[in-house]
Design an enzyme around this catalytic site. Structure first.
Site, PDB file in Angstrom:
ATOM      1  CG  LEU B 227      18.980   4.622   0.005  1.00 24.24           C
ATOM      2  CD1 LEU B 227      19.233   4.517   1.492  1.00 24.24           C
ATOM      3  CD2 LEU B 227      20.271   4.912  -0.733  1.00 24.24           C
ATOM      4  CG  ASP B 228      19.063   0.102  -6.068  1.00 23.37           C
ATOM      5  OD1 ASP B 228      17.866   0.415  -6.224  1.00 23.37           O
ATOM      6  OD2 ASP B 228      19.894   0.072  -6.985  1.00 23.37           O
TER       7      ASP B 228
END
Lengths: 284, 284, 284, 284
Positions: B227-228
């Site tokens: 996930l960013d």
């Protein structure tokens, strides 16, 4: 499909072991489905507070009665029990300043505030046509020094005749007497600037400007007999600078007052507030 | 006299009737005294969340085990159970920018954050003497493109050797790989400006200045593989004007980052955070 | 006694030595009395901005002309020059969502916003009676995919027929075409949530809820051809928690939108805003 | 390349026509390049305030003298004139509470505050080693009722011996006498909670908790002889709820105090503050 009707209970009383378990256990045992439960304990004062919201199995009115009896008899708690679908009747008292008046009426009309406006009472004629434009009855009751008691009796008559369950002082610029507050028979919410006790008296924003404050604020509270300022419900502030003269402070104060007042009213009508020792527990 | 030790449980699982009653009933039946209880229901996701804090009768460790088993076996909830007196071991990762580094170390040392700092890891030598001045071991692990995997292995070795139970990225300016996050074995909290996804890439405050924003912000979140940006824990903003150049935005951003980062760490160490679906429930 | 009428000049142009001295010297030499002067220099862009407010000696209209010529010919600055007593004509575009609609109309009517409302244009009939209750003309212009160009032509006709000098998109839920913005001939101010570019598309508050944000915000900006979002004028945020569902985010968003939108309109009408490079200088 | 040195002038005096023009004209005529100019007029008090920042042509010291004479002789303004590169000497007074102490020292050391710390004075020994760890001289001067005058004389001796140009009361818990303030010979900045006059006396956060306030605040101001509270420089607040006990209010108060205190110190050291009639103009 509308949300099913819920029972909302606000309880308070002496702290004792097992209150959370006993309240939730009672609801669970009778087939109720708890949607929200919140509690608080003031450990100095040894008081316990709880808000429970549930969908009961069976008849709502009956379960409300049952719960009230249970809370009082078994738990020694005082309880306020209501239905989420109720729309309490609300009366507004106002003088000439109209920003809170318009703001809360529009919020009631849009459905944002779950109550039913029933009357506007003012000591001036100014807001009659606006009130009637909103489709609400307007009562002008003049208040002067020598007929203050008489005026308050008339105000109470209007409030009682309409069965108001909440009175909103939307910048009503007269002090309510202790007698009025003792007889009104329902909560009264007031809104004012937050400078007390620093800048008591007239023109508080002008006093704040002269003092060079860097913040202005608004406070909503319950009006209470025998107290200069009753339990605080909500407060907010805005930043100001030397560039802002008194009229700009007044203008910004208006926006604060609208926000804080409507926030306090919403919390009250959603049964989120418990009062004790001149302060509040707000289950937001 | 110190407050008596409390058990704190964080539970989550599929919503089902009676969870509040069953959890509080279990504690009550075994003589425990619940001090705080808070719950939340995500009605769309049909997940129930609860935080309970109580003083047990009898042995703490045994009751923790009992409760864990009860939550899992009887309620099908996953639970995190801890003692209020625990002081989890905490490692800090930092590069050169030092405001969050000093701020959190001082907060740990003053007792404001309930944890025990065990190591500082940096990809630069700059903060060695400050770290050692605080009485903490400092590990310089150089990170370059061609030894990134090697560097992460060394970082993990330090973290595991010290038994860290929480890793804080105090403005650590390297991206942690998914492998690192999969192997670290404990939560990782990160802090950065709030302009994502608007101003991705380098010099975000300069980008924000060029865009003429009127607010700047900071966000603390858990770092998560794949996930960013992982689940958001805390956010705050400050107001800026055209008078504030990029360096002033950076300066105000530092104050925001310190406040938001330390807030997130406190909530984590006080066992107030539950994570699901890449977001958080924070029982403040 | 009303305050004497003032000339307000907003200037911008290439930075050069002596601009403050030359502008103030010009006013002083002609007997004018400067009440406020504010300036800003973007040193990267090498642009100078100034707002000056003064009471002229002699005829106001003549001095305004003189000053315009002086600014352009002698200083190579582009200038907007206005009288403090002017009340620009303002048109409102609105769909069905009415909180900003009521809020700004009440602020104009109370004198808080120095302009004159001339028309309300909507793509729905819903707000006709409220508009007419406020004593304003209401134009229903239906907008559908196949008559979008036609509808915009009709909207422009209403705006031009009433001589509107400012258009307010009070939650007008249609995108204005570049053609419309090129032909409207006056500034257009828009208000929306602040989640762009993160949560583009429909139901932004629902998207923000799903992402678990801890802050929501509103942004007022000028609408500009060729730009997704024009120069930002004002922004504000409010704190939310996991307890606030999408409808509560929407409700809090409404209060933010009212405050931010009215703030932006006030600054515009008080001639406090200069625009360059898709951003603003706001001389508050 | 460092920014070139600038002259900063803070002026105030009786309002008169042409002040903006005359000041900026003087700088321009002598080849100076004005980078920032800000002014304010208190129209009730008929006082004019100005801050001008420019790069002079020729010798800085000489131009500062010239400007001082011009302001006083020609404009009848009192002026404070400084160089942007100056680093005034700063003394800290502190008792035992250390959050502001560490915070401002770290900000000075990081270059965020443009001044030079020269001494720490305390009425307790507690912070000696931390002070010496920062490389600063520590003076323990015991303050008891019967040696208060003696203690203040010793404090003044330290302040004067180090040539301090600013004294910071970083949570120094003793009242400074009017005599001390009359003799200190430089500004003194103090920080405290914002509950005055509501909650005077000891344990203000506990008083605020008992009253049920929903906001807590901090105020930084100049300490002044004959005044309980001198001119306010900066203020900020944080929101609290019934869940926050006194110790949580104290903790949040610490963060507010650090932010507000450092903000006030920065504004002072950047020559942004003018004082009159017990209030401030802050040219932010």
């Amino acid at each position: 499909m509308p949300a099913p009707d819920r029972i909302i209970a606000l309880l308070s009383g002496p702290d004792q072991p097992g209150l959370v378990a006993r309240v939730s256990g009672w609801v669970y045992a009778r087939g109720g489905n708890i949607l929200h439960a919140d509690q608080h304990r003031d450990s100095d004062a040894e008081i316990f507070f709880q808000r429970v919201e549930w969908i009961p199995e069976g008849d709502h009115a009956e379960e409300m009665d049952n719960f009230r009896r249970y809370a009082e008899d078994e738990l020694s708690m005082t309880g306020h029990v209501a239905l989420s679908s109720e729309r309490p009747k609300v009366a507004i008292m106002v003088s000439k300043i109209e920003h809170c008046f318009h703001d809360i009426i529009l919020r009631f009309k849009s459905g944002e505030l779950p109550g039913k406006l029933v009357a506007v009472i003012s000591n001036h004629e100014d807001l009659r046509s606006a009130t009637e434009g909103y489709g609400l009855p307007f009562y002008h009751i003049s208040v002067t020094k020598d007929r203050k008691a008489q005026a308050e009796a008339e105000q109470l008559a209007v409030i009682h005749q309409h069965g108001a369950q909440l009175v909103l002082m939307a910048r009503y610029m007269q002090v309510l007497s202790d007698d009025f507050l003792a007889q009104v028979g329902c909560p009264v919410i007031n809104i004012h600037h937050s400078f007390l006790p620093a800048f008591a008296g007239g023109k508080p924003y002008h006093q704040a400007y002269r003092r060079g404050v860097k913040l202005i604020g608004a406070t909503a509270h319950y009006a209470t007999a025998d107290l200069d300022e009753g339990p605080i419900i909500a407060q907010d502030v805005a930043r100001v600078t030397h560039r802002h003269g008194p009229s700009e402070l007044v203008r910004r104060g208006r926006d604060l007052e609208k926000l804080v007042f409507s926030q306090a009213i919403r919390w009250h009508l959603e049964h989120r507030i418990l009062v004790y020792h001149n302060k509040t527990v707000v289950f937001d």
